[in-house]
Scaffold this active site. Structure first.
Site, PDB file in Angstrom:
ATOM      1  N   CYS A   3       0.824  -1.212   0.000  1.00 28.93           N
ATOM      2  CA  CYS A   3       0.000   0.000   0.000  1.00 28.93           C
ATOM      3  C   CYS A   3       0.854   1.256   0.000  1.00 28.93           C
ATOM      4  O   CYS A   3       0.649   2.160  -0.794  1.00 28.93           O
ATOM      5  CB  CYS A   3      -0.931  -0.028   1.209  1.00 28.93           C
ATOM      6  SG  CYS A   3      -1.994   1.406   1.290  1.00 28.93           S
ATOM      7  N   CYS A  37      -1.631   1.721  -2.955  1.00 28.05           N
ATOM      8  CA  CYS A  37      -2.600   2.808  -2.739  1.00 28.05           C
ATOM      9  C   CYS A  37      -1.975   4.206  -2.728  1.00 28.05           C
ATOM     10  O   CYS A  37      -2.473   5.120  -3.380  1.00 28.05           O
ATOM     11  CB  CYS A  37      -3.320   2.650  -1.403  1.00 28.05           C
ATOM     12  SG  CYS A  37      -3.335   1.029  -0.676  1.00 28.05           S
ATOM     13  N   LYS A  46      -0.105   5.359  -5.969  1.00 25.35           N
ATOM     14  CA  LYS A  46      -1.179   5.388  -6.978  1.00 25.35           C
ATOM     15  C   LYS A  46      -2.030   6.652  -6.823  1.00 25.35           C
ATOM     16  O   LYS A  46      -2.261   7.382  -7.787  1.00 25.35           O
ATOM     17  CB  LYS A  46      -2.021   4.111  -6.812  1.00 25.35           C
ATOM     18  CG  LYS A  46      -3.112   3.857  -7.799  1.00 25.35           C
ATOM     19  CD  LYS A  46      -4.463   4.360  -7.418  1.00 25.35           C
ATOM     20  CE  LYS A  46      -5.039   3.942  -6.122  1.00 25.35           C
ATOM     21  NZ  LYS A  46      -5.644   2.630  -6.077  1.00 25.35           N
ATOM     22  N   ALA A  74      11.917 -13.995   5.453  1.00 24.75           N
ATOM     23  CA  ALA A  74      11.639 -15.024   6.457  1.00 24.75           C
ATOM     24  C   ALA A  74      10.900 -16.182   5.811  1.00 24.75           C
ATOM     25  O   ALA A  74      10.078 -15.980   4.915  1.00 24.75           O
ATOM     26  CB  ALA A  74      10.794 -14.425   7.578  1.00 24.75           C
ATOM     27  N   TYR A 109      -9.287  -3.037 -11.222  1.00 20.55           N
ATOM     28  CA  TYR A 109      -9.206  -1.628 -10.835  1.00 20.55           C
ATOM     29  C   TYR A 109      -7.808  -1.060 -11.068  1.00 20.55           C
ATOM     30  O   TYR A 109      -7.668   0.114 -11.422  1.00 20.55           O
ATOM     31  CB  TYR A 109      -9.687  -1.423  -9.392  1.00 20.55           C
ATOM     32  CG  TYR A 109      -8.743  -1.824  -8.289  1.00 20.55           C
ATOM     33  CD1 TYR A 109      -7.898  -0.889  -7.704  1.00 20.55           C
ATOM     34  CD2 TYR A 109      -8.702  -3.125  -7.797  1.00 20.55           C
ATOM     35  CE1 TYR A 109      -7.039  -1.245  -6.680  1.00 20.55           C
ATOM     36  CE2 TYR A 109      -7.850  -3.487  -6.772  1.00 20.55           C
ATOM     37  CZ  TYR A 109      -7.015  -2.548  -6.216  1.00 20.55           C
ATOM     38  OH  TYR A 109      -6.163  -2.899  -5.199  1.00 20.55           O
ATOM     39  N   GLU A 150      -7.261   2.235 -13.383  1.00 20.97           N
ATOM     40  CA  GLU A 150      -6.694   3.416 -12.717  1.00 20.97           C
ATOM     41  C   GLU A 150      -5.453   3.899 -13.455  1.00 20.97           C
ATOM     42  O   GLU A 150      -5.287   5.100 -13.690  1.00 20.97           O
ATOM     43  CB  GLU A 150      -6.352   3.084 -11.263  1.00 20.97           C
ATOM     44  CG  GLU A 150      -7.588   2.973 -10.385  1.00 20.97           C
ATOM     45  CD  GLU A 150      -7.300   2.556  -8.945  1.00 20.97           C
ATOM     46  OE1 GLU A 150      -8.169   2.758  -8.100  1.00 20.97           O
ATOM     47  OE2 GLU A 150      -6.214   2.011  -8.679  1.00 20.97           O
ATOM     48  N   ARG A 163     -10.215  -9.132 -21.612  1.00 18.73           N
ATOM     49  CA  ARG A 163     -10.930 -10.288 -22.122  1.00 18.73           C
ATOM     50  C   ARG A 163     -12.439 -10.044 -22.277  1.00 18.73           C
ATOM     51  O   ARG A 163     -13.058 -10.500 -23.219  1.00 18.73           O
ATOM     52  CB  ARG A 163     -10.716 -11.437 -21.135  1.00 18.73           C
ATOM     53  CG  ARG A 163     -10.866 -12.809 -21.698  1.00 18.73           C
ATOM     54  CD  ARG A 163     -10.777 -13.842 -20.598  1.00 18.73           C
ATOM     55  NE  ARG A 163      -9.483 -13.861 -19.917  1.00 18.73           N
ATOM     56  CZ  ARG A 163      -8.422 -14.552 -20.338  1.00 18.73           C
ATOM     57  NH1 ARG A 163      -8.508 -15.275 -21.430  1.00 18.73           N
ATOM     58  NH2 ARG A 163      -7.301 -14.527 -19.674  1.00 18.73           N
ATOM     59  N   HIS A 219     -26.682  21.393   0.596  1.00 21.32           N
ATOM     60  CA  HIS A 219     -26.842  22.016  -0.712  1.00 21.32           C
ATOM     61  C   HIS A 219     -25.864  23.166  -0.885  1.00 21.32           C
ATOM     62  O   HIS A 219     -25.665  23.916   0.065  1.00 21.32           O
ATOM     63  CB  HIS A 219     -28.287  22.514  -0.839  1.00 21.32           C
ATOM     64  CG  HIS A 219     -28.581  23.092  -2.185  1.00 21.32           C
ATOM     65  ND1 HIS A 219     -28.713  22.304  -3.306  1.00 21.32           N
ATOM     66  CD2 HIS A 219     -28.744  24.373  -2.570  1.00 21.32           C
ATOM     67  CE1 HIS A 219     -28.952  23.099  -4.348  1.00 21.32           C
ATOM     68  NE2 HIS A 219     -28.965  24.348  -3.923  1.00 21.32           N
ATOM     69  N   GLU A 234     -25.966  15.325  -2.146  1.00 23.19           N
ATOM     70  CA  GLU A 234     -27.356  15.521  -1.712  1.00 23.19           C
ATOM     71  C   GLU A 234     -28.319  14.658  -2.528  1.00 23.19           C
ATOM     72  O   GLU A 234     -29.406  14.313  -2.069  1.00 23.19           O
ATOM     73  CB  GLU A 234     -27.757  16.997  -1.768  1.00 23.19           C
ATOM     74  CG  GLU A 234     -27.888  17.581  -3.149  1.00 23.19           C
ATOM     75  CD  GLU A 234     -28.228  19.082  -3.113  1.00 23.19           C
ATOM     76  OE1 GLU A 234     -29.279  19.441  -2.571  1.00 23.19           O
ATOM     77  OE2 GLU A 234     -27.413  19.886  -3.635  1.00 23.19           O
TER      78      GLU A 234
HETATM   79  C1  LIG Z   1      -1.239  -0.805  -7.578  1.00 21.81           C
HETATM   80  C2  LIG Z   1      -2.045  -1.106  -6.346  1.00 21.81           C
HETATM   81  C3  LIG Z   1      -2.970  -0.198  -5.904  1.00 21.81           C
HETATM   82  C4  LIG Z   1      -3.722  -0.461  -4.775  1.00 21.81           C
HETATM   83  N1  LIG Z   1      -4.633   0.461  -4.359  1.00 21.81           N
HETATM   84  C5  LIG Z   1      -5.370   0.243  -3.249  1.00 21.81           C
HETATM   85  C6  LIG Z   1      -6.279   1.212  -2.784  1.00 21.81           C
HETATM   86  O1  LIG Z   1      -6.454   2.272  -3.394  1.00 21.81           O
HETATM   87  N2  LIG Z   1      -6.967   0.956  -1.650  1.00 21.81           N
HETATM   88  C7  LIG Z   1      -6.810  -0.216  -0.949  1.00 21.81           C
HETATM   89  O2  LIG Z   1      -7.437  -0.392   0.102  1.00 21.81           O
HETATM   90  N3  LIG Z   1      -5.944  -1.165  -1.378  1.00 21.81           N
HETATM   91  C8  LIG Z   1      -5.223  -0.955  -2.503  1.00 21.81           C
HETATM   92  N4  LIG Z   1      -4.325  -1.907  -2.925  1.00 21.81           N
HETATM   93  C9  LIG Z   1      -4.250  -3.182  -2.184  1.00 21.81           C
HETATM   94  C10 LIG Z   1      -3.415  -3.046  -0.919  1.00 21.81           C
HETATM   95  O3  LIG Z   1      -2.149  -2.558  -1.259  1.00 21.81           O
HETATM   96  C11 LIG Z   1      -3.308  -4.399  -0.235  1.00 21.81           C
HETATM   97  O4  LIG Z   1      -4.600  -4.915  -0.003  1.00 21.81           O
HETATM   98  C12 LIG Z   1      -2.580  -4.299   1.101  1.00 21.81           C
HETATM   99  O5  LIG Z   1      -1.306  -3.760   0.945  1.00 21.81           O
HETATM  100  C13 LIG Z   1      -2.488  -5.685   1.738  1.00 21.81           C
HETATM  101  O6  LIG Z   1      -1.764  -5.622   2.938  1.00 21.81           O
HETATM  102  P1  LIG Z   1      -0.991  -6.899   3.469  1.00 21.81           P
HETATM  103  O7  LIG Z   1      -0.521  -6.545   4.836  1.00 21.81           O
HETATM  104  O8  LIG Z   1      -1.806  -8.100   3.300  1.00 21.81           O
HETATM  105  O9  LIG Z   1       0.247  -7.078   2.493  1.00 21.81           O
HETATM  106  P2  LIG Z   1       1.345  -6.067   1.944  1.00 21.81           P
HETATM  107  O10 LIG Z   1       0.991  -4.664   2.232  1.00 21.81           O
HETATM  108  O11 LIG Z   1       1.556  -6.465   0.540  1.00 21.81           O
HETATM  109  O12 LIG Z   1       2.637  -6.383   2.807  1.00 21.81           O
HETATM  110  C14 LIG Z   1       3.312  -7.603   2.699  1.00 21.81           C
HETATM  111  C15 LIG Z   1       4.748  -7.356   3.059  1.00 21.81           C
HETATM  112  O13 LIG Z   1       5.389  -8.599   3.260  1.00 21.81           O
HETATM  113  C16 LIG Z   1       6.702  -8.543   2.725  1.00 21.81           C
HETATM  114  N5  LIG Z   1       7.110  -9.925   2.490  1.00 21.81           N
HETATM  115  C17 LIG Z   1       6.565 -10.814   1.641  1.00 21.81           C
HETATM  116  N6  LIG Z   1       7.150 -12.017   1.782  1.00 21.81           N
HETATM  117  C18 LIG Z   1       8.073 -11.880   2.747  1.00 21.81           C
HETATM  118  C19 LIG Z   1       8.996 -12.783   3.345  1.00 21.81           C
HETATM  119  N7  LIG Z   1       9.040 -14.056   3.008  1.00 21.81           N
HETATM  120  N8  LIG Z   1       9.830 -12.300   4.311  1.00 21.81           N
HETATM  121  C20 LIG Z   1       9.781 -11.002   4.694  1.00 21.81           C
HETATM  122  N9  LIG Z   1       8.928 -10.111   4.160  1.00 21.81           N
HETATM  123  C21 LIG Z   1       8.079 -10.555   3.210  1.00 21.81           C
HETATM  124  C22 LIG Z   1       6.540  -7.714   1.473  1.00 21.81           C
HETATM  125  O14 LIG Z   1       7.757  -7.164   1.050  1.00 21.81           O
HETATM  126  C23 LIG Z   1       5.552  -6.654   1.958  1.00 21.81           C
HETATM  127  O15 LIG Z   1       6.216  -5.538   2.493  1.00 21.81           O
HETATM  128  C24 LIG Z   1      -3.541  -1.670  -4.053  1.00 21.81           C
HETATM  129  C25 LIG Z   1      -2.610  -2.601  -4.493  1.00 21.81           C
HETATM  130  C26 LIG Z   1      -1.863  -2.329  -5.632  1.00 21.81           C
HETATM  131  C27 LIG Z   1      -0.861  -3.330  -6.093  1.00 21.81           C
END
Ligand SMILES: Cc1cc2nc3c(=O)[nH]c(=O)nc-3n(C[C@H](O)[C@H](O)[C@H](O)COP(=O)(O)OP(=O)(O)OC[C@H]3O[C@@H](n4cnc5c(N)ncnc54)[C@H](O)[C@@H]3O)c2cc1C
Length: 456
Positions: free
Chosen positions: A43, A48, A51, A115, A179, A183, A200, A437, A442
């Site tokens: 994010c 997010c 973006k 990890a 999305y 976007e 598709r 308004h 509204e």
């Molecule tokens: C382009 C784009 C736009 C988006 N826009 C929106 C939006 O407008 N609004 C919204 O709500 N959501 C949006 N999202 C979705 C949102 O980013 C995700 O839903 C959110 O980040 C999920 O959080 P998370 O904690 O599950 O994972 P993440 O935020 O993806 O965090 C996972 C973390 O784990 C780390 N990691 C992975 N594997 C390992 C490992 N083995 N060891 C150590 N570290 C590791 C990664 O590096 C990462 O930092 C967007 C996503 C994208 C790709």
């Protein structure tokens, strides 16, 4: 505690992982969080936040044009990609720093390493260490999936790379209809790219209300995006000036870059889940119960890696609920009703609850209210733009089941309308609410008679 190095090891310092780590520590747990890339996760670093900054950058193109109708003489404007990329980088670095600070203040140990799970209570780090924890939380998020598997697909970029392209793409082909695809189409066309969008289906944004889908497609066309509905690349070749995409509709497109935004999958590959016997779905998603617990009692998972609702606020809420349940002696489950979301095209889309088509499957009687009007700003700017709003109402109880908005600030409106909807508000509650308004919002409380009724 003696058997364990930590009460909790969190894998992934993204939206869900950071929240879980911080809250668990606030409940007194000894916590470490491992991050292999940058603290903040998708994010903050490549989702997010960057973006939305790029969306904001792109909207100045419309603002400069619209200003003329309000009496402004706008001089020559010029967009500089490198300035935007650098400003974005500065901001996400600041935010990432704040996340680190939050973890530090909460006494969470940050382990900058990849990890993997070494057993039900053991985590191995890429720096060579192995640690034991009473609980492990997998919060590794998701990763882009590049498709279709055609020759030359390796030339395509994912959303991970598009933010930092060294050169601005004058011609861009975007493959995908979710999305993220629309976007970026909206962003790049306004920043000056010639954008083509290939997907598709007949319309982009499967799963959203059909009346919003058609309007988003029209708005993209109006902004200059060329659509290839029902068509995907069949091969991609390197050409003199960039890349040549041969499309299944027989056309070829010469472009400077290709963004492949064909979906995301849970990031569980090579995570060692099998070493602890953690069950996953076919797409790699970790299977969890309402408490985010996997089939292995010491291992939990939250966020995109579980593929429930893949949005930041959901991951955060799941991480918080996990920490309160396991370390705060306050069993908490996440309520997934009425999760509002937005698609930040221009104009944007805000949506809460059931689409008309989905409601028709579940409810025998529906009243559909809709309105379409020219936003006030367009009266002077002359922009050909209309706001559209739809309320899907249960004919029997009059409860508002769905709200779908297309227009400026639709995301902001969706957030607010989600509150009464979660509380079970009826159409009469909406009607009894005094309007603000003059606003576009509204109209949500002034739609008097249904546009159509469905009865079966
Ligand atoms: C382009 C784009 C736009 C988006 N826009 C929106 C939006 O407008 N609004 C919204 O709500 N959501 C949006 N999202 C979705 C949102 O980013 C995700 O839903 C959110 O980040 C999920 O959080 P998370 O904690 O599950 O994972 P993440 O935020 O993806 O965090 C996972 C973390 O784990 C780390 N990691 C992975 N594997 C390992 C490992 N083995 N060891 C150590 N570290 C590791 C990664 O590096 C990462 O930092 C967007 C996503 C994208 C790709």
């Amino acid at each position: 505690m003696s058997d364990f190095d930590y009460d909790l090891i969190v894998i992934g310092a993204g939206s869900g992982g950071v929240r879980a780590a911080r809250v668990a520590a606030s409940h007194g747990a000894k916590v470490a969080v491992a991050e292999e890339f940058r603290v903040g996760g998708t994010c903050v670093i490549r989702g997010c936040v960057p973006k939305k900054l790029y969306v904001m950058a792109s909207r100045f193109a419309d603002d400069f044009e619209d200003a003329r109708g309000f009496g402004w003489q706008v001089g020559e404007t010029r967009f500089d990609w490198a300035t935007l990329v650098a400003a974005k980088e500065k901001e996400i670095t600041r935010l990432s720093g704040l996340y680190e600070q939050t973890l530090g203040n909460a006494k969470v140990e940050l382990i900058r390493a990849r990890a993997t799970i070494a057993g039900p209570n053991a985590v191995h780090f890429s720096d060579g260490r192995t640690a034991r924890a009473r609980y492990i939380l997998v919060a590794t998020g998701g990763a882009p999936v590049l498709a279709p598997h055609v020759p030359g697909l390796e030339w395509g970029l994912s959303s991970n790379e598009i933010f930092d392209l060294p050169t601005f793409p004058q011609r861009l082909l975007i493959v995908g209809a979710g999305y993220i695809a629309v976007e970026f189409a909206s962003i790049f066309t306004r920043l000056g790219s010639q954008v083509a969008l290939a997907y598709r289906a007949d319309l982009p944004l499967r799963g959203f209300d059909d009346d919003l889908r058609s309007r988003v497609a029209e708005a993209l066309t109006g902004a200059g995006v060329i659509h290839h509905p029902g068509a995907l690349p069949t091969r991609i070749d390197k050409s003199a000036g960039g890349y040549r995409a041969t499309m299944s509709d027989g056309e070829t497109r010469e472009v400077d870059a290709l963004l492949i935004a064909t979906g995301r999958r849970p990031l569980t590959q090579s995570l060692g889940l099998e070493r602890a016997g953690v069950a996953t779905r076919e797409n790699g998603a970790i299977i969890v119960d309402a408490q985010s617990r996997t089939n292995v009692p010491s291992i939990y998972a939250v966020g995109d890696v579980t593929d429930r609702i893949n949005l930041t606020p959901v991951a955060i809420r799941e991480g918080h609920a996990f920490a309160d349940s396991v370390f705060g002696n306050a069993p908490t489950t996440v309520n997934y009703d009425c999760v509002a979301s937005a698609v930040f095209t221009t104009p944007e889309l805000g949506t809460v609850g059931l689409t008309e088509a989905d409601a028709m499957k579940d409810f025998p009687a529906l009243d559909i209210y809709e309105t379409s009007f020219r936003p006030m700003r367009a009266t002077l700017s002359g922009r050909a733009e209309r706001v559209y709003m739809k309320l899907v109402v249960d004919g029997a109880s009059q409860r508002v089941l769905g709200a779908h908005i297309f227009g400026p600030e639709a995301g902001e409106m969706a957030q607010l309308v989600a509150i009464p909807m979660r509380m079970g508000a009826t159409k009469q509650d909406f009607d009894a609410t005094m309007a603000v308004h003059p606003t576009a919002a509204e109209e949500l409380v002034t739609m008097r008679s249904p546009a159509r009724r469905h009865r079966r």
